[in-house]
Scaffold this motif. Structure first.
Motif, PDB file in Angstrom:
ATOM      1  N   ASP A  95       0.348  -1.739   0.435  1.00 23.01           N
ATOM      2  CA  ASP A  95      -0.219   0.132  -0.131  1.00 23.01           C
ATOM      3  C   ASP A  95       0.959   1.451   0.236  1.00 23.01           C
ATOM      4  O   ASP A  95       0.183   2.550  -0.384  1.00 23.01           O
ATOM      5  CB  ASP A  95      -0.939   0.216   1.720  1.00 23.01           C
ATOM      6  N   LYS A  96       2.339   0.659  -0.337  1.00 26.18           N
ATOM      7  CA  LYS A  96       3.416   2.365   0.138  1.00 26.18           C
ATOM      8  C   LYS A  96       2.937   3.619   0.906  1.00 26.18           C
ATOM      9  O   LYS A  96       2.227   4.021   0.554  1.00 26.18           O
ATOM     10  CB  LYS A  96       2.548   2.911  -1.534  1.00 26.18           C
ATOM     11  N   TRP A  97       3.224   2.858   1.967  1.00 21.07           N
ATOM     12  CA  TRP A  97       3.152   4.140   3.555  1.00 21.07           C
ATOM     13  C   TRP A  97       3.555   5.096   3.297  1.00 21.07           C
ATOM     14  O   TRP A  97       4.996   4.832   2.866  1.00 21.07           O
ATOM     15  CB  TRP A  97       3.671   2.840   5.009  1.00 21.07           C
ATOM     16  N   LYS A  98       4.524   5.962   4.145  1.00 18.18           N
ATOM     17  CA  LYS A  98       4.415   7.582   3.347  1.00 18.18           C
ATOM     18  C   LYS A  98       5.900   7.227   3.977  1.00 18.18           C
ATOM     19  O   LYS A  98       6.160   6.592   5.419  1.00 18.18           O
ATOM     20  CB  LYS A  98       3.813   8.880   4.156  1.00 18.18           C
ATOM     21  N   GLY A  99       6.742   7.381   3.697  1.00 17.62           N
ATOM     22  CA  GLY A  99       8.207   7.071   3.651  1.00 17.62           C
ATOM     23  C   GLY A  99       8.513   6.029   3.820  1.00 17.62           C
ATOM     24  O   GLY A  99      10.022   5.950   4.652  1.00 17.62           O
ATOM     25  N   VAL A 100       8.026   4.340   3.756  1.00 20.92           N
ATOM     26  CA  VAL A 100       8.261   3.482   3.472  1.00 20.92           C
ATOM     27  C   VAL A 100       8.259   3.357   1.943  1.00 20.92           C
ATOM     28  O   VAL A 100       8.078   2.626   1.338  1.00 20.92           O
ATOM     29  CB  VAL A 100       7.064   2.406   3.939  1.00 20.92           C
ATOM     30  N   ASN A 101      10.076   2.593   2.008  1.00 20.64           N
ATOM     31  CA  ASN A 101      10.479   2.042   0.743  1.00 20.64           C
ATOM     32  C   ASN A 101      10.535   0.236   1.234  1.00 20.64           C
ATOM     33  O   ASN A 101      10.994   0.104   2.133  1.00 20.64           O
ATOM     34  CB  ASN A 101      11.968   2.636   0.374  1.00 20.64           C
ATOM     35  N   CYS A 102      10.164  -0.028  -0.183  1.00 20.63           N
ATOM     36  CA  CYS A 102      10.277  -1.879   0.118  1.00 20.63           C
ATOM     37  C   CYS A 102      11.556  -2.395  -0.697  1.00 20.63           C
ATOM     38  O   CYS A 102      11.332  -1.541  -2.199  1.00 20.63           O
ATOM     39  CB  CYS A 102       9.276  -2.384   0.499  1.00 20.63           C
ATOM     40  N   ASP A 103      12.235  -3.638  -0.546  1.00 20.36           N
ATOM     41  CA  ASP A 103      12.678  -4.580  -1.558  1.00 20.36           C
ATOM     42  C   ASP A 103      11.815  -5.527  -1.216  1.00 20.36           C
ATOM     43  O   ASP A 103      12.151  -6.471  -0.076  1.00 20.36           O
ATOM     44  CB  ASP A 103      13.893  -4.376  -0.996  1.00 20.36           C
ATOM     45  N   GLY A 104      10.973  -6.289  -2.703  1.00 25.25           N
ATOM     46  CA  GLY A 104       9.858  -7.438  -2.405  1.00 25.25           C
ATOM     47  C   GLY A 104       8.969  -6.992  -1.105  1.00 25.25           C
ATOM     48  O   GLY A 104       8.178  -5.896  -1.151  1.00 25.25           O
ATOM     49  N   SER A 105       8.943  -8.142  -0.254  1.00 27.65           N
ATOM     50  CA  SER A 105       8.220  -8.087   0.985  1.00 27.65           C
ATOM     51  C   SER A 105       9.048  -7.345   1.787  1.00 27.65           C
ATOM     52  O   SER A 105       8.089  -7.402   3.264  1.00 27.65           O
ATOM     53  CB  SER A 105       7.613  -9.474   0.880  1.00 27.65           C
ATOM     54  N   SER A 106      10.379  -6.760   2.112  1.00 26.63           N
ATOM     55  CA  SER A 106      11.158  -6.381   3.210  1.00 26.63           C
ATOM     56  C   SER A 106      11.013  -5.024   3.117  1.00 26.63           C
ATOM     57  O   SER A 106      11.208  -4.426   2.522  1.00 26.63           O
ATOM     58  CB  SER A 106      12.416  -7.009   3.343  1.00 26.63           C
ATOM     59  N   VAL A 107      10.456  -4.174   4.477  1.00 28.83           N
ATOM     60  CA  VAL A 107      11.375  -3.295   4.128  1.00 28.83           C
ATOM     61  C   VAL A 107      12.791  -2.933   4.416  1.00 28.83           C
ATOM     62  O   VAL A 107      12.910  -2.647   5.277  1.00 28.83           O
ATOM     63  CB  VAL A 107      10.356  -2.085   5.761  1.00 28.83           C
ATOM     64  N   THR A 108      13.011  -1.674   3.828  1.00 26.12           N
ATOM     65  CA  THR A 108      14.358  -1.122   3.553  1.00 26.12           C
ATOM     66  C   THR A 108      15.299   0.203   3.771  1.00 26.12           C
ATOM     67  O   THR A 108      15.611   0.234   4.246  1.00 26.12           O
ATOM     68  CB  THR A 108      14.786  -1.679   2.391  1.00 26.12           C
ATOM     69  N   GLU A 109      13.943   1.123   3.819  1.00 21.02           N
ATOM     70  CA  GLU A 109      14.003   2.352   4.329  1.00 21.02           C
ATOM     71  C   GLU A 109      12.538   3.218   4.736  1.00 21.02           C
ATOM     72  O   GLU A 109      12.201   2.884   4.418  1.00 21.02           O
ATOM     73  CB  GLU A 109      14.415   3.354   2.996  1.00 21.02           C
ATOM     74  N   ILE A 110      13.629   3.584   5.879  1.00 18.43           N
ATOM     75  CA  ILE A 110      12.196   4.867   6.382  1.00 18.43           C
ATOM     76  C   ILE A 110      12.808   5.873   7.036  1.00 18.43           C
ATOM     77  O   ILE A 110      13.546   5.979   7.842  1.00 18.43           O
ATOM     78  CB  ILE A 110      11.870   4.017   7.997  1.00 18.43           C
ATOM     79  N   ASP A 111      11.899   7.094   6.183  1.00 14.10           N
ATOM     80  CA  ASP A 111      12.398   8.537   5.874  1.00 14.10           C
ATOM     81  C   ASP A 111      11.256   9.213   6.199  1.00 14.10           C
ATOM     82  O   ASP A 111      10.534   9.671   5.648  1.00 14.10           O
ATOM     83  CB  ASP A 111      12.772   8.354   4.390  1.00 14.10           C
ATOM     84  N   LEU A 112      11.346  10.031   7.634  1.00  7.19           N
ATOM     85  CA  LEU A 112      10.400  10.610   7.943  1.00  7.19           C
ATOM     86  C   LEU A 112      10.820  12.009   8.916  1.00  7.19           C
ATOM     87  O   LEU A 112      10.152  12.294   9.623  1.00  7.19           O
ATOM     88  CB  LEU A 112       9.305  10.108   9.350  1.00  7.19           C
ATOM     89  N   SER A 113      11.683  12.352   7.935  1.00  5.80           N
ATOM     90  CA  SER A 113      12.135  14.044   8.420  1.00  5.80           C
ATOM     91  C   SER A 113      11.688  15.104   7.977  1.00  5.80           C
ATOM     92  O   SER A 113      10.648  14.532   6.626  1.00  5.80           O
ATOM     93  CB  SER A 113      13.853  13.869   6.888  1.00  5.80           C
ATOM     94  N   GLY A 114      11.202  15.999   9.053  1.00  3.58           N
ATOM     95  CA  GLY A 114      11.059  16.797   9.130  1.00  3.58           C
ATOM     96  C   GLY A 114       8.919  17.043   8.510  1.00  3.58           C
ATOM     97  O   GLY A 114       8.472  17.499   8.062  1.00  3.58           O
ATOM     98  N   LEU A 115       8.612  15.750   9.622  1.00  2.00           N
ATOM     99  CA  LEU A 115       6.973  16.092   9.708  1.00  2.00           C
ATOM    100  C   LEU A 115       6.373  16.057  10.118  1.00  2.00           C
ATOM    101  O   LEU A 115       4.809  15.960  10.409  1.00  2.00           O
ATOM    102  CB  LEU A 115       6.365  14.380   9.265  1.00  2.00           C
ATOM    103  N   GLY A 116       6.893  16.994  11.619  1.00  2.49           N
ATOM    104  CA  GLY A 116       6.403  17.550  12.839  1.00  2.49           C
ATOM    105  C   GLY A 116       5.612  16.118  13.536  1.00  2.49           C
ATOM    106  O   GLY A 116       4.957  16.512  14.451  1.00  2.49           O
ATOM    107  N   LEU A 117       6.287  15.216  13.909  1.00  6.17           N
ATOM    108  CA  LEU A 117       5.735  14.204  14.520  1.00  6.17           C
ATOM    109  C   LEU A 117       6.162  14.182  15.771  1.00  6.17           C
ATOM    110  O   LEU A 117       7.470  14.903  15.956  1.00  6.17           O
ATOM    111  CB  LEU A 117       6.795  12.067  13.781  1.00  6.17           C
ATOM    112  N   ASN A 118       5.629  13.997  16.549  1.00 13.49           N
ATOM    113  CA  ASN A 118       6.111  13.245  18.501  1.00 13.49           C
ATOM    114  C   ASN A 118       6.135  12.187  18.583  1.00 13.49           C
ATOM    115  O   ASN A 118       5.186  11.510  17.846  1.00 13.49           O
ATOM    116  CB  ASN A 118       4.905  14.904  19.164  1.00 13.49           C
ATOM    117  N   GLY A 119       6.124  12.486  19.955  1.00 15.13           N
ATOM    118  CA  GLY A 119       5.706  11.383  20.738  1.00 15.13           C
ATOM    119  C   GLY A 119       7.023  10.334  20.825  1.00 15.13           C
ATOM    120  O   GLY A 119       8.128  10.995  20.594  1.00 15.13           O
TER     121      GLY A 119
END
Length: 732
Positions: A95-119
């Motif tokens: 489903d191509k979650w925002k900031g998530v890149n995959c290779d096949g069925s494995s998540v390989t990159e997570i890039d969530l820079s500068g999105l105002g996230l907290n917690g």
């Protein structure tokens, strides 16, 4: 012609083109796909089966990756800007979650820079075993950096957040890491020796934090490090360890570094050193003084350093002038009052002291080993000219006694500092313990015995009777000072001191009585009617004890070493919450050579001077081993190779098959395997032979919190973890 005739007839039932093509590709005869009746049905069934088998491979993300991202999303308070993300289930790759890149069925990159996230980031990131890039920089994330991170990262960027705590030890287990950026956070504490297995690390930025202490010796193994930013921290010591690194860009500004600059750093294209108290004078071979061109960007720091030295010179000159003026003033007063009578001098001094006592003015406290002040007349001094002793007025022959009395009161004020604990008469404690009867004995340790005290009003307390031999070097004053320090320790997982008794020949400490006894008793002496501790309870006991040690090591100022961590000093209340006892009594445990076979002492503890807080960490790791295995730390009833619990266990902690055989049989298999594996990982770190490789207690607490959370998740998902018959196993 016959074939054309067949296909020119209208078939009874036909199948759609996509399935038709798929079956042909599989080698199934074209004619077999045109009729689903009779013997041709199996062909269609085969297609359906294959499509069901293949669809998860094509469309679904690996389940561990999904779970880790679900936890991460919830920990960040389910931000709306992360489109596609879900708190449970989902398909990040499909489903191509925002900031998530995959290779096949494995998540390989997570890039969530500068999105105002907290917690926070959650506790399950180590499940992301295929992630090589993890970037959550320029957000508002808080809390400690998770103890466990994706293990195979190449790039880790957490800069410009609000992370606290220290640099997690799990970074040391990332052999492919090339770029590490933790800048502009609120990290604190010392860097531990965790850089020995990072041969590919080329860029490290720890700037703008609150990190302190010397640079770790394992920096020397960073053979690929070209960029190092440590500016605006509180690092101290020398930078000799950086001399042999291939650095091209180095910034050490605004720290507390001392010593000289390795000449080999001249190869760096950019080097900034301003804002540190570098050594001056002739540098030893291979070293040099920090030049003004290196002190800060644009030369500002160098100018500031020059101005600072000028200001310091002026200040010193002013101090010298002031001292000289004071000497002249004193000499003039001495000459002016030379003819004054000694009685006036003594009367004035006595009245001054009386005024100080009557007005209850404060004085600087004496150190514990200071002697009583001897108020003698001033002797001759070359600085103040010849001053002969003043004659004593016979009319005030009691003056010296008055002065001595004042000194005694002054000294006793320090040791009689208000104590936040009840002072019990010896007679009351003797009555409550049956004159310290053996029938009331509930424990015996290195420095004394513990008795159960029953009072007439129904109260139950524990009285620790310290052997008199432990006070051979001092007196009751020493005992009072120890009590004063203990009463300053307050934490829910510490055994609370409620009173004391100090009378000739008796030194007694009075604590709350914990009805479930000690962890040692519960693990090793329980009778057949007692139900064993459940897995949840064991983890909570470990976590509570870890929090108590974290408080002693990292919250108390100055830090407090325990020096006697063992399961018999972990007391359990009615709800099986742990209370660490014997805190503040480290002065009695200086002889570490005795009782080495107990199994709790760290390898380095052969002499008192070597004991550190990391030695406490080792002993705590042994207690965790007891919780995991149900075995004693040293048991001479077992085979030689199994007598030492640590020596036997360390070789099995990271083998899943062996680990399952180590778990306490009384648990009957009722535990979550992954949580046990994480628990064992923490033990492995704590009981390492080299103290510098052991984690801090705050790092241990972080990891144990994860174990509790994993157990809670397993419980909610239907795992049968049972409940202890003597406790309420509600989640923390």
């Amino acid at each position: 012609m016959e074939r054309d005739a067949i296909f020119s007839e209208k078939p009874k039932k036909s199948f759609s083109c996509p399935i038709f093509g798929f079956l042909v590709d599989l080698g199934i005869p074209k004619s077999s796909t045109m009729d689903l009746s009779g013997t041709l049905v199996p062909a269609f069934a085969l297609f359906v089966s294959l499509s069901l088998v293949l669809s998860p491979v094509i469309a679904k993300t690996d389940q561990p990756d999904v779970s880790a991202l679900n936890v991460m999303y919830s920990s960040m308070n389910k931000p709306s800007q992360l489109t596609g993300w879900s708190a449970s289930g989902g398909d990040p790759c499909g489903d191509k979650w925002k900031g998530v890149n995959c290779d096949g069925s494995s998540v390989t990159e997570i890039d969530l820079s500068g999105l105002g996230l907290n917690g926070q980031l959650g506790y399950q990131l180590s499940s992301l075993t295929s992630v090589t890039k993890f970037d959550v920089s320029k957000n508002n994330l808080k809390g400690d950096i998770p103890y466990q991170l994706p293990p195979n990262m190449v790039q880790l960027n957490l800069e410009r957040n609000q992370f606290t705590g220290g640099v997690p030890y799990s970074i040391s287990q990332m052999p492919d890491l090339k770029s590490l950026n933790l800048a502009n956070n609120q990290l604190s504490g010392q860097l531990i020796d965790m850089f020995g297995k990072l041969p590919k690390l080329s860029t490290m930025d720890l700037s703008f934090n609150r990190l302190s202490g010397n640079l770790p010796q394992t920096f020397k193994h960073l053979t690929s490090l070209k960029t190092l930013y440590l500016q605006n921290n509180q690092f101290s010591g020398t930078i000799n360890i950086l001399g042999n690194l291939p650095l091209k860009d180095l910034n050490l500004e605004n720290n507390r570094f001392t010593g000289y600059i390795p000449q080999k750093l001249n190869d760096a294209k950019s080097i900034k050193l301003g804002g540190n108290p570098w050594s001056t004078g002739t540098a030893p071979s291979g070293m040099e003084k920090a030049s003004s061109s290196r002190l800060g960007s644009g030369g500002n720091s160098g100018s500031s350093s020059w101005w600072s030295s000028k200001v310091n010179g002026i200040a010193i000159a002013l101090i010298v002038v002031a001292v000289l003026a004071l000497v002249v003033l004193v000499l003039s007063l001495v000459r002016k009052n030379k003819s004054s009578s000694s009685s006036q001098y003594l009367d004035g001094r006595s009245h001054y002291m009386d005024d100080q006592l009557s007005n209850n003015r404060s004085f600087a406290p004496l150190a514990a080993n200071d002697k009583v002040i001897d108020m003698k007349p001033l002797q001759s001094s070359s600085s103040f000219g010849m001053m002969k002793p003043l004659p004593i007025d016979p009319r005030r022959s009691s003056t010296d006694a008055s002065v001595s009395e004042f000194a005694v009161k002054y000294h006793s004020r320090r040791i009689s500092e208000p104590i936040d604990a009840t002072s019990y008469p010896l007679s009351d404690l003797q009555l409550a313990t049956g004159s310290f009867s053996s029938s009331r004995l509930v424990g015996q340790g290195t420095i004394g015995r513990v008795f159960k005290a029953k009072f007439e009003d129904g109260r139950l307390l524990a009285v620790k009777k310290i052997d008199t031999i432990n006070f051979s070097r001092g007196s009751s004053h020493e005992f009072v000072e120890i009590i004063t320090d203990i009463t300053k320790l307050h934490h829910p997982n510490l055994s609370e001191l409620v009173g004391y008794c100090s009378e000739p020949g008796y030194h007694l400490l009075v604590y709350e009585f914990q009805r479930n006894g000690s962890l040692h008793d519960y693990l090793h002496l329980s009778d057949e009617y007692s139900k064993p501790l459940t897995w949840d309870t064991r983890v909570r006991i470990a976590l509570g004890t870890a929090r108590a040690l974290e408080y002693l090591h990292e919250v108390c100022s100055p830090s407090v070493m325990h020096k006697n961590i063992k399961s018999s000093n972990v007391l359990l209340d009615l709800e099986l919450n742990p209370h660490l006892s014997d805190c503040g009594l480290a002065v009695f445990y200086e002889d570490l050579s005795e009782n080495q076979e107990s199994g709790y002492k760290a390898p380095e503890c052969v002499v008192p001077s070597v004991y550190t807080m990391k030695s406490d960490v080792y002993s705590f790791g042994v207690v965790m081993l007891e919780l995991l295995t149900g075995r004693k730390p040293f048991d001479n009833s077992r085979r030689t190779e199994e007598q030492s619990l640590v020596n036997w266990a360390v070789q099995h902690l990271h083998d899943i098959d062996s680990l399952s055989q180590m778990v306490d049989p009384s648990l009957r298999g009722l535990y979550p395997p992954k949580a046990v594996s994480r628990f064992a990982d923490v033990i492995g770190l704590c009981v390492q032979k080299e103290p510098e490789f052991r984690p801090t207690m705050s790092e241990v607490v972080q990891s144990l919190v994860r174990c509790v959370q994993r157990s809670s998740i397993s419980k909610r998902m239907g795992g049968d973890l049972s409940a202890s018959g003597r406790s309420n196993d509600s989640d923390w």
